[in-house]
Design an enzyme around this catalytic site. Structure first.
Site, PDB file in Angstrom:
ATOM      1  N   HIS A 238       6.888 -23.680   3.419  1.00  8.28           N
ATOM      2  CA  HIS A 238       6.200 -23.860   2.386  1.00  8.28           C
ATOM      3  C   HIS A 238       4.989 -24.906   3.433  1.00  8.28           C
ATOM      4  O   HIS A 238       4.507 -25.241   4.333  1.00  8.28           O
ATOM      5  CB  HIS A 238       6.774 -25.204   1.827  1.00  8.28           C
ATOM      6  CG  HIS A 238       6.249 -26.045   1.042  1.00  8.28           C
ATOM      7  ND1 HIS A 238       5.885 -25.190  -0.103  1.00  8.28           N
ATOM      8  CD2 HIS A 238       5.491 -27.319   1.747  1.00  8.28           C
ATOM      9  CE1 HIS A 238       5.350 -26.350  -0.961  1.00  8.28           C
ATOM     10  NE2 HIS A 238       5.118 -27.751  -0.325  1.00  8.28           N
TER      11      HIS A 238
ATOM     12  N   THR B 248      -8.051  11.629   7.771  1.00  4.01           N
ATOM     13  CA  THR B 248      -8.532  10.865   6.381  1.00  4.01           C
ATOM     14  C   THR B 248      -8.777   9.605   6.531  1.00  4.01           C
ATOM     15  O   THR B 248      -9.657   9.178   6.518  1.00  4.01           O
ATOM     16  CB  THR B 248      -7.774  11.437   5.446  1.00  4.01           C
ATOM     17  OG1 THR B 248      -7.878  13.588   5.145  1.00  4.01           O
ATOM     18  CG2 THR B 248      -7.960  11.300   4.008  1.00  4.01           C
TER      19      THR B 248
HETATM   20  P1  FAD Z   1      -4.741  13.197   7.445  1.00  2.42           P
HETATM   21  O1  FAD Z   1      -4.995  12.160   7.718  1.00  2.42           O
HETATM   22  O2  FAD Z   1      -5.873  14.090   6.487  1.00  2.42           O
HETATM   23  O3  FAD Z   1      -5.361  14.539   8.907  1.00  2.42           O
HETATM   24  C1  FAD Z   1      -4.990  15.722   9.071  1.00  2.42           C
HETATM   25  C2  FAD Z   1      -6.606  15.920   9.693  1.00  2.42           C
HETATM   26  O4  FAD Z   1      -6.053  17.261  10.181  1.00  2.42           O
HETATM   27  C3  FAD Z   1      -7.769  15.953   9.473  1.00  2.42           C
HETATM   28  O5  FAD Z   1      -8.674  15.211  11.141  1.00  2.42           O
HETATM   29  C4  FAD Z   1      -7.828  17.418   9.554  1.00  2.42           C
HETATM   30  O6  FAD Z   1      -9.662  17.983   9.858  1.00  2.42           O
HETATM   31  C5  FAD Z   1      -7.071  18.014   9.818  1.00  2.42           C
HETATM   32  N1  FAD Z   1      -7.548  19.657  10.571  1.00  2.42           N
HETATM   33  C6  FAD Z   1      -7.360  20.472   9.200  1.00  2.42           C
HETATM   34  N2  FAD Z   1      -6.972  21.439   9.705  1.00  2.42           N
HETATM   35  C7  FAD Z   1      -7.098  21.983  10.930  1.00  2.42           C
HETATM   36  C8  FAD Z   1      -7.087  22.820  11.678  1.00  2.42           C
HETATM   37  N3  FAD Z   1      -7.170  23.785  10.972  1.00  2.42           N
HETATM   38  N4  FAD Z   1      -7.402  22.440  12.583  1.00  2.42           N
HETATM   39  C9  FAD Z   1      -7.637  21.474  13.257  1.00  2.42           C
HETATM   40  N5  FAD Z   1      -7.838  20.068  12.691  1.00  2.42           N
HETATM   41  C10 FAD Z   1      -7.476  20.329  11.080  1.00  2.42           C
HETATM   42  N6  FAD Z   1      -3.221   5.342   2.735  1.00  2.42           N
HETATM   43  C11 FAD Z   1      -2.719   4.763   2.900  1.00  2.42           C
HETATM   44  O7  FAD Z   1      -1.754   4.242   3.175  1.00  2.42           O
HETATM   45  N7  FAD Z   1      -3.398   3.011   2.745  1.00  2.42           N
HETATM   46  C12 FAD Z   1      -4.162   3.099   2.614  1.00  2.42           C
HETATM   47  O8  FAD Z   1      -5.349   2.022   2.680  1.00  2.42           O
HETATM   48  C13 FAD Z   1      -5.709   4.669   1.946  1.00  2.42           C
HETATM   49  N8  FAD Z   1      -6.404   4.837   1.895  1.00  2.42           N
HETATM   50  C14 FAD Z   1      -7.114   5.842   1.739  1.00  2.42           C
HETATM   51  C15 FAD Z   1      -8.678   5.568   1.010  1.00  2.42           C
HETATM   52  C16 FAD Z   1      -9.301   7.251   0.511  1.00  2.42           C
HETATM   53  C17 FAD Z   1     -10.456   6.645   0.261  1.00  2.42           C
HETATM   54  C18 FAD Z   1      -8.518   8.649   0.702  1.00  2.42           C
HETATM   55  C19 FAD Z   1      -9.083   9.535   0.817  1.00  2.42           C
HETATM   56  C20 FAD Z   1      -7.048   8.224   1.116  1.00  2.42           C
HETATM   57  C21 FAD Z   1      -6.462   7.167   1.305  1.00  2.42           C
HETATM   58  N9  FAD Z   1      -5.053   7.001   2.369  1.00  2.42           N
HETATM   59  C22 FAD Z   1      -4.610   5.576   2.264  1.00  2.42           C
HETATM   60  C23 FAD Z   1      -4.605   8.160   2.724  1.00  2.42           C
HETATM   61  C24 FAD Z   1      -4.370   8.891   3.734  1.00  2.42           C
HETATM   62  O9  FAD Z   1      -5.298   9.221   4.272  1.00  2.42           O
HETATM   63  C25 FAD Z   1      -3.636   9.994   3.811  1.00  2.42           C
HETATM   64  O10 FAD Z   1      -1.949   9.866   3.545  1.00  2.42           O
HETATM   65  C26 FAD Z   1      -3.226  10.340   5.258  1.00  2.42           C
HETATM   66  O11 FAD Z   1      -4.170  10.555   5.965  1.00  2.42           O
HETATM   67  C27 FAD Z   1      -2.565  11.346   5.811  1.00  2.42           C
HETATM   68  O12 FAD Z   1      -2.361  11.487   6.918  1.00  2.42           O
HETATM   69  P2  FAD Z   1      -2.070  13.693   7.806  1.00  2.42           P
HETATM   70  O13 FAD Z   1      -2.310  13.051   9.088  1.00  2.42           O
HETATM   71  O14 FAD Z   1      -0.935  13.800   6.697  1.00  2.42           O
HETATM   72  O15 FAD Z   1      -3.470  13.983   7.085  1.00  2.42           O
END
Ligand code: FAD
Ligand code: NAI
Length: 463
Positions: A442, A42
């Site tokens: 500063h 994401t």
């Molecule tokens: P994710 O990044 O959601 O990744 C999970 C991945 O798993 C996805 O690519 C998905 O396709 C994959 N997946 C899921 N199920 C399966 C499956 N069964 N098989 C194979 N693949 C699968 N956080 C910040 O710290 N700073 C920011 O500026 C910020 N801005 C953001 C702006 C927006 C618009 C959004 C929506 C979120 C933002 N976030 C930000 C939050 C941040 O994106 C998330 O906290 C972060 O991406 C979480 O990481 P993750 O690895 O847990 O999951």
């Protein structure tokens, strides 16, 4: 015969890809499954990175139009090119997602392309293939929470994914939810000329941030032309007409009214994503909010299965997911991986930005902890004056008895960068006095931090 790995990570977001790379660095044979066409989850594809690209581009435009004249810079007829702005955003995303692909190759992490599903506790399927591992990490992230009666079509009623890809500036954008996404993306479209109304259920914005910061933030955003309907809920969206007609009601119930919009952004939070994983079949426990339940070492109730990032409890932030990814890889390698949840910063990347680490004043009050407060406004900071960015202040909270720093909250220019020294201070268990006695260059914005630390004991020098 299925392919065998030491570790399989499901999901290549900041949690999953970082966990995979760290585990490979530690000598494990690692695969990472990702169903998207690109790596990075994401955050890199539709979250942190594209939203920051648009925030930067729209802020540049806004600054040239509204702020440069005060510096004696005459810009003339300033316009923007939305397709070009979107093109820049897409290039930034591609550079980042390709970067992760390069890092996988460099660290010999195998990318299994497709959707993973548990077959047994140590075997997953991806398409028609099966893969087995000693340890499997669920890092499947989160998705936006839907709002009953307001059906998403990603054109007129959008989540953040639609809101970072609008083909034109809406005349009136209604944002449902006054949190991180609503205020960042609301700011982008406001700067590009949209009328923006934020409808928030609670009687304040950004509910996880310090209340005083949130109140100042609302004032500054109001000055920028954003409108707020607090204590209000949306119960229905009617898309039959040319414009979307939203039905609004006071949060506590009462007389309904109609608000029309060209585009509606639903940003009322995100929820754990575990759909189609087959967790029930192998008995992995989830909580009432659908999050995978883990212990302090990221282990689920099923031996060999772990979870990190947005799919488990805690703030849904990329750097939190990354810290967990590293800690878990180190634990699996027999080391002492650890995450200090008391020192995870949160930043809203508007302008000014708001940034926070540790406890808020409301949390300290609720916990009955006696504290001291030190505040310093950017109005009294020389660098902020030179920049013409004097809105906001630094607020530090320290323990009344020991002076240990308990919380730091900033609203101001580049607050997300300024907060780093305070994250470090909290991580190292520093006192406000330690920060006050540290030399700050500063003239820098960070001098406001030193002054706020001095103010904790009434010794600020420049106010
Ligand atoms: P994710 O990044 O959601 O990744 C999970 C991945 O798993 C996805 O690519 C998905 O396709 C994959 N997946 C899921 N199920 C399966 C499956 N069964 N098989 C194979 N693949 C699968 N956080 C910040 O710290 N700073 C920011 O500026 C910020 N801005 C953001 C702006 C927006 C618009 C959004 C929506 C979120 C933002 N976030 C930000 C939050 C941040 O994106 C998330 O906290 C972060 O991406 C979480 O990481 P993750 O690895 O847990 O999951
Ligand atoms: P959020 O939790 O930040 O804000 C949601 C807001 O919607 C809250 O203020 C809540 O009170 C309100 N709300 C809930 N139900 C409502 C309803 N029915 N009607 C009106 N308002 C309602 O969630 P958001 O903005 O969707 O973002 C999700 C998460 O993504 C964030 O919490 C954050 O973890 C992450 N994120 C982080 C960013 C960053 O680090 N800069 C940027 C964007 C997202």
């Amino acid at each position: 015969m299925s392919d065998q790995f030491d570790l399989i990570v499901i999901g290549a977001g900041p949690g999953g890809y970082v966990c995979a790379i760290r585990a490979a660095q530690l000598g494990m044979k690692v695969a990472c499954v990702e169903k998207r066409a690109t790596l990075g989850g994401t955050c890199l594809n539709v979250g942190c990175i594209p939203s920051k690209a648009l925030l930067q581009s729209s802020e540049n435009y806004h600054a040239v139009r509204h702020d440069f004249a005060a510096h004696g810079v005459i810009a003339g007829d300033v316009r923007f090119d939305l397709p070009k702005m979107m093109g820049h955003k897409d290039e930034v995303v591609t550079a980042n997602t390709r970067g992760v692909e390069f890092l996988f190759k460099k660290n010999k992490v195998t990318w299994l392309k497709g959707e993973a599903r548990f077959k047994t506790a140590d075997t997953i399927t991806v398409g028609t293939e099966s893969y087995t591992a000693r340890s499997i990490v669920i890092a499947t992230g989160s998705e936006s929470v839907p709002l009953p009666g307001v059906a998403i079509d990603e054109t007129r009623i959008v989540t953040s994914t639609g809101a970072i890809a609008l083909a034109q500036v809406p005349q009136h954008l209604v944002v449902i939810g006054g949190g991180y996404i609503g205020l960042e993306l609301g700011s982008v479209w406001r700067r590009l000329g949209a009328e923006v109304t934020v409808v928030e259920f609670l009687d304040r914005l950004v509910p996880t941030m310090d209340g005083e910061i949130a109140a100042a933030f609302q004032k500054i955003l109001t000055k920028s032309g954003m409108k707020f309907r607090l204590g209000t809920k949306v119960t229905k969206a009617d898309t039959a007409g040319e414009r979307v007609a939203l039905t609004l009601e006071p949060a506590a119930g009462g007389t309904a009214e109609t608000l029309t919009a060209d585009v509606v952004l639903v940003a009322i939070g995100r929820r754990a994503h575990t759909e189609n994983l087959g967790l029930d079949a192998i008995g992995v426990s989830t909580d009432a909010r659908g999050r995978v339940v883990t212990d302090a070492h990221f282990a689920t109730n099923v031996k060999g299965i772990y979870a990190i990032g947005d799919v488990i409890a805690g703030p849904m932030l990329a750097h939190k997911a990354e810290e967990e990814g590293v800690a878990l890889a180190e634990i699996l390698a027999g080391q002492a991986g650890h995450v200090n949840y008391g020192a995870i910063p949160g930043v809203v990347y508007t302008w000014p930005e708001i940034a926070s680490v540790g406890q808020t004043e409301e949390e300290l009050k609720a916990a009955g902890i006696a504290y001291k407060v030190g505040k310093f406004p950017f109005m009294a900071n020389g660098r902020a004056r030179a920049m013409g960015d004097t809105d906001g202040f630094v607020k530090l909270l320290s323990d009344k008895a020991t002076d240990r720093l308990l919380g730091a909250h900033i609203i101001g220019p580049d607050a997300g960068t300024i907060i780093a020294e305070l994250v470090m201070a909290i991580e190292f268990g520093a006192s406000a006095e330690d920060v006050a006695r540290t030399s700050h260059a500063h003239p820098t914005l960070n001098e406001a931090v030193k002054e706020a630390a001095l103010a904790v004991d009434g010794r600020a020098l420049h106010i």
